[in-house]
Write a protein that holds these residues in place. Structure first.
Motif, short mmCIF file in Angstrom:
data_model
loop_
_atom_site.label_atom_id
_atom_site.label_comp_id
_atom_site.label_asym_id
_atom_site.label_seq_id
_atom_site.Cartn_x
_atom_site.Cartn_y
_atom_site.Cartn_z
N PHE A 1 33.96 -3.79 37.71
CA PHE A 1 34.07 -2.30 37.76
C PHE A 1 33.72 -1.90 36.13
O PHE A 1 33.07 -1.14 36.16
N GLY A 2 33.85 -2.82 35.32
CA GLY A 2 33.45 -2.60 34.03
C GLY A 2 34.32 -1.07 33.26
O GLY A 2 33.73 -0.69 32.47
N LEU A 3 35.63 -0.95 33.62
CA LEU A 3 36.15 0.23 33.14
C LEU A 3 36.52 -0.26 31.73
O LEU A 3 36.81 -1.26 31.54
N PHE B 1 29.61 -0.66 46.69
CA PHE B 1 29.07 0.13 45.94
C PHE B 1 29.25 0.11 44.37
O PHE B 1 29.17 0.95 43.43
N ILE B 2 29.59 -1.15 44.02
CA ILE B 2 30.17 -1.58 42.51
C ILE B 2 29.24 -1.50 41.61
O ILE B 2 29.48 -1.12 40.44
N ASN B 3 27.79 -1.36 42.11
CA ASN B 3 26.74 -1.33 41.20
C ASN B 3 26.49 -0.15 40.57
O ASN B 3 25.85 0.36 39.78
N ASP B 4 27.03 1.05 41.41
CA ASP B 4 26.96 2.36 41.06
C ASP B 4 27.96 2.84 40.09
O ASP B 4 28.79 3.52 40.56
N SER B 5 27.99 2.67 38.94
CA SER B 5 28.97 2.82 37.97
C SER B 5 29.24 4.28 37.62
O SER B 5 30.46 4.59 37.36
N SER B 6 28.34 5.23 37.90
CA SER B 6 28.53 6.59 37.53
C SER B 6 29.68 7.27 38.69
O SER B 6 30.31 8.14 38.04
N LEU B 7 29.72 6.66 39.68
CA LEU B 7 30.58 7.38 40.90
C LEU B 7 32.01 6.43 40.75
O LEU B 7 32.98 7.05 41.31
N LEU B 8 32.11 5.28 40.41
CA LEU B 8 33.32 4.44 40.63
C LEU B 8 34.52 5.23 39.99
O LEU B 8 35.51 5.21 40.63
#
Length: 388
Positions: free
Chosen positions: A38-40, A96-103
């Motif tokens: 997730f990369g938060l 959808f883990i690659n779509d970081s803008s929405l996570l």
């Protein structure tokens, strides 16, 4: 299903799964902050719980009026569905883990769903358990809260069992399946809108209940300190990571054990004075830690602090339920909200003070002494003997 035994089993099972569901996001902290997943950022992960606290407070305050209008089954069903949707959608995020803008925005919404579901469920389950044990209302609530606590320790354990952080999706997946099964069994129950859940046509919160509220806000500050910053505080006291984690686990374990023992023995023994003096014992243990910060004794002290804190919160709900039988759902909702208010306040304040261990301990000692004084004040002309 309309047998009392079936109701008891399912109500207490739902309490356990409500606890499991409640901590699914903290349990997945390592996955959320892993740069390859997730990369938060740490700050983003911390901000995730702002909507959770806000939604718990709102749902706890609103649940009594919803239960009064629709009955306990409808409100519980809504709460369970919110938690099921949250874990179900969380499981799908692996795709959808690659779509970081929405996570991050999606996670904020899911955490809000979890908080709202928890607030609706736990506020309704407390008086529902009490109504199933008319002569042992306080014991029923203590044991129910023990199961909630047991559930909160299960989700982190699941994360440990799966091993590799990349398998994070199995945690929400398993919880989704288990809670869905419990929800299906719950739908088969017949829960009438009994008088126990009805509010008077016109009522105002009694001054005595506001004092219960203040007491639990102070308690929430103490529980929130150890729950959110316990490991950091223990490391500041000289413990390594493993011992700090052990101390925190023993804190929660001691709390759960106390609730279980209180729930079992308060049926036959008068435990009212043990309940009343518990905050003072905790203050004494904290003072001991402050004066003698011995690394070898800290872990044991954490267990004892958790143990003597264990009955204060659910015991106050049980006592309040006996004290105000016509406002049982309000007691549950307002005191649950009070706990979250205290937790929310302390987690925001401690962010900049987490290294000031002595100041924190001094503040907690004052909180515990005030709680003890408030409980003894509330004891006057009360029904505490019926509760414990």
């Amino acid at each position: 299903m309309n047998s009392k035994l079936a109701k008891i089993i399912i109500v207490f099972l739902l309490a356990f799964f409500t606890g499991v569901n409640f901590v699914v996001f903290p349990a997945l902290g390592t996955a959320f902050t892993d740069s390859s997943l997730f990369g938060l950022l740490s700050s983003q992960f911390g901000n995730l719980f702002i909507p959770q606290v806000i939604c718990i407070i709102i749902s706890c305050l609103g649940a009594p009026f919803l239960v009064n209008k629709w009955g306990p089954k409808v409100v519980l069903a809504i709460g369970l569905l919110l938690m099921i949707i949250s874990t179900g959608v969380l499981w799908t995020l692996q795709f959808f883990i690659n779509d970081s803008s929405l996570l991050f925005p999606v996670l904020m919404i899911l955490v809000a769903f979890t908080g709202s579901g928890f607030g609706l469920c736990i506020t309704t389950l407390n008086p529902l358990a009490a109504s199933l044990f008319e002569n042992n209302k306080s014991s029923a609530i203590l044991i129910l809260q023990f199961l909630v606590g047991l559930g909160t320790s299960t989700a982190p354990l699941m994360m440990n069992l799966i091993g590799n952080v990349r398998n994070w999706m199995y945690v929400p997946g398993c919880i989704f399946i288990l809670v869905s099964m419990a929800f299906t069994a719950f739908l088969l129950l017949k829960l009438e809108k009994e008088t126990f859940f009805e509010l008077p046509g016109h009522f105002k919160i009694p001054p005595k209940l506001w004092l219960f509220f203040v007491t639990i806000v102070l308690y929430g500050c103490t529980e929130g300190t150890f729950g959110s910053f316990g490991a950091i505080i223990l490391k500041n006291q000289g413990l390594d990571n493993n011992k700090a984690s052990l101390g925190l686990s023993l804190f929660w374990g001691g709390m759960a054990l106390n609730r279980l023992l209180f729930g079992i023995f308060s049926k036959n023994k008068d435990l009212s004075y043990l309940f009343l003096f518990s905050p003072l014992i905790v203050a004494g243990l904290l003072l001991f830690l402050l004066l003698y910060p011995n690394v070898n004794s800290i872990v044991l002290m954490m267990f004892l602090i958790g143990f003597f804190m264990g009955s204060i919160f659910p015991g106050s709900i049980g006592w309040g339920t006996v004290e105000f039988p016509t406002l049982s759902v309000v007691v549950s909702g307002y005191l649950m909200a009070a706990n979250q208010v205290g937790t929310g306040i302390i987690t925001n304040v401690l962010g900049s003070l987490s290294n000031q261990t002595n100041i924190i301990f001094q503040f907690l000692i004052v909180c515990m002494i005030l709680i003890c004084l408030l409980l003894f004040y509330l004891k006057r002309n009360s029904k505490i003997k019926e509760a414990f």
